[in-house]
Write a protein that holds these residues in place. Structure first.
Motif, short mmCIF file in Angstrom:
data_model
loop_
_atom_site.label_atom_id
_atom_site.label_comp_id
_atom_site.label_asym_id
_atom_site.label_seq_id
_atom_site.Cartn_x
_atom_site.Cartn_y
_atom_site.Cartn_z
N MET A 1 0.84 -1.20 0.00
CA MET A 1 0.00 0.00 0.00
C MET A 1 0.88 1.26 0.00
SD MET A 1 -2.79 1.18 2.83
CE MET A 1 -3.60 -0.39 2.85
N ARG A 2 0.57 2.18 -0.89
CA ARG A 2 1.35 3.41 -0.93
C ARG A 2 0.90 4.38 0.15
NH1 ARG A 2 0.76 5.42 -6.87
NH2 ARG A 2 1.42 7.45 -6.07
N LYS A 3 1.87 5.12 0.67
CA LYS A 3 1.51 6.14 1.66
C LYS A 3 1.51 7.50 0.97
CE LYS A 3 2.37 7.93 6.18
NZ LYS A 3 2.94 7.79 7.47
N ILE A 4 0.55 8.32 1.34
CA ILE A 4 0.47 9.62 0.70
C ILE A 4 0.38 10.71 1.76
CG2 ILE A 4 -2.07 9.76 0.40
CD1 ILE A 4 -0.96 10.36 -2.66
N GLU A 86 1.26 14.41 -6.17
CA GLU A 86 1.59 13.31 -7.09
C GLU A 86 0.34 12.72 -7.73
OE1 GLU A 86 2.67 9.59 -4.59
OE2 GLU A 86 2.93 11.33 -3.30
N VAL A 88 -2.39 10.10 -8.54
CA VAL A 88 -2.93 8.98 -7.76
C VAL A 88 -3.92 8.17 -8.61
CG1 VAL A 88 -2.66 9.92 -5.43
CG2 VAL A 88 -4.68 10.56 -6.76
N LYS A 102 -5.12 -3.34 -4.96
CA LYS A 102 -3.85 -3.06 -4.27
C LYS A 102 -3.27 -1.67 -4.64
CE LYS A 102 -0.70 -5.57 -7.38
NZ LYS A 102 -0.36 -4.44 -8.22
N ASP A 103 -3.67 -1.17 -5.82
CA ASP A 103 -3.15 0.15 -6.23
C ASP A 103 -4.04 1.28 -5.73
OD1 ASP A 103 -1.33 -1.23 -7.88
OD2 ASP A 103 -2.92 -1.44 -9.41
N TYR A 106 -4.73 4.13 -0.30
CA TYR A 106 -3.55 4.85 0.17
C TYR A 106 -3.63 5.02 1.68
CZ TYR A 106 -2.73 6.12 -4.69
OH TYR A 106 -2.49 6.07 -6.04
N SER A 107 -2.52 4.78 2.34
CA SER A 107 -2.48 5.17 3.75
C SER A 107 -2.08 6.64 3.77
CB SER A 107 -1.51 4.30 4.54
OG SER A 107 -0.20 4.51 4.09
N THR A 108 -2.44 7.33 4.84
CA THR A 108 -2.22 8.78 4.85
C THR A 108 -1.33 9.20 6.02
OG1 THR A 108 -4.06 9.28 6.35
CG2 THR A 108 -4.60 9.06 4.01
N HIS A 114 -7.17 5.71 5.93
CA HIS A 114 -6.83 5.38 4.55
C HIS A 114 -7.81 6.09 3.62
CE1 HIS A 114 -4.73 1.33 5.73
NE2 HIS A 114 -4.12 2.39 6.21
#
Ligand SMILES: Nc1ncnc2c1ncn2[C@@H]1O[C@H](COP(=O)(O)OP(=O)(O)OP(=O)(O)O)[C@@H](O)[C@H]1O
Ligand SMILES: [Mg+2]
Length: 239
Positions: A1-4, A86, A88, A102-103, A106-108, A114
């Motif tokens: 998981m991507r973090k933003i 960025e 998203v 899975k894409d 986003y965790s924040t 999320h």
């Protein structure tokens, strides 16, 4: 998981914050089965997205695992609202088969919070939301969170909110005083209820307590924002 990294640029307001806490408590008191909650209103600009963000932040701040879903795939503005620079991936890309779960999440910068962004505007939003894929997704994702708060477009303009309501346990209806008549509010609420969604209550938003003597005498404890308790009938008394 991507973090933003996300930034809430709103100015903190004591009364607003207190009202959001009350709203959060009332959501918790609505029952254990209420996990996925959609937020809608009759018209644009009544404050739905603001309330979605505030409720989710509040729930996450008390340790609840919360997910925001930007279900307004006609006018997704959470990325801009939260200062995300960025690129998203968003819900419209997932629903149209261009991205995987899975894409999408986003965790924040906020612990326990999320977010799923709306993604690029799709040509047929209500069609995409009606797909089995969305139903299955909503059924599955609830297993991973304590609360999922879904932003939607106004029900008075497009059908998307009613489609989303089918897959939610409860709904919150936002009303800007002086903008929506009691009759129209009832009509919109009934339309959401027809989808099988229980309307938990109405939020009276943007109440100017200084200008409006009626609200200032009744709702002075709630600042610029007032949250009704539980039933849609109660909106009658606020008009
Ligand atoms: N309680 C409030 N007091 C004052 N201004 C508010 C309040 N809530 C929201 N606003 C302002 O109202 C505007 C609309 O808010 P928001 O974008 O949350 O509405 P919306 O219902 O999501 O709109 P749309 O239907 O276009 O998505 C924003 O500029 C926001 O800052
Ligand atoms: Mg919005």
């Amino acid at each position: 998981m991507r973090k933003i990294a996300i930034k809430d640029i709103r100015k903190p307001d004591y009364f607003y914050t207190e009202a959001i806490k009350t709203l959060r408590t009332n959501i918790q008191l609505s029952g254990k089965s209420i996990k996925t909650i959609m937020v809608s209103s009759c018209f644009p600009n009544e404050g739905k997205s603001d309330i979605v963000l505030s409720i989710a932040q509040e729930l996450s701040s008390i340790g609840k695992k919360a997910l925001i879903i930007d279900g307004d795939i006609r006018k997704s503005d959470f990325a801009i609202r939260l200062g995300v620079e960025e690129e998203v991936v968003g819900l419209s890309q997932f629903l149209s088969g261009q991205a995987e779960v899975k894409d999408l999440i986003y965790s924040t910068s906020y612990p326990n919070l999320h977010i799923i962004f709306g993604g690029p505007i799709a040509p047929n939003p209500s069609g995409l939301l009606s797909e089995d894929l969305f139903r299955t997704f909503m059924k599955e994702i609830r297993n991973y969170y304590d609360y999922i708060i879904v932003d939607t477009p106004p029900i008075g303009s497009v059908i998307d909110a009613a489609v989303i309501a089918r897959y939610c346990d409860g709904g919150i209806f936002v009303i800007e005083p002086g903008v929506v008549s009691y009759k129209l509010a009832q009509k919109c609420i009934k339309q959401l209820e027809k989808s099988g969604c229980r309307i938990l209550g109405a939020v009276m938003n943007k109440v100017d307590t200084k200008k409006d003597k009626y609200y200032s005498s009744y709702y002075k404890h709630y600042g610029g924002y007032y949250q009704k308790l539980a039933t849609s009938e109660q909106t009658e008394k606020t008009q």
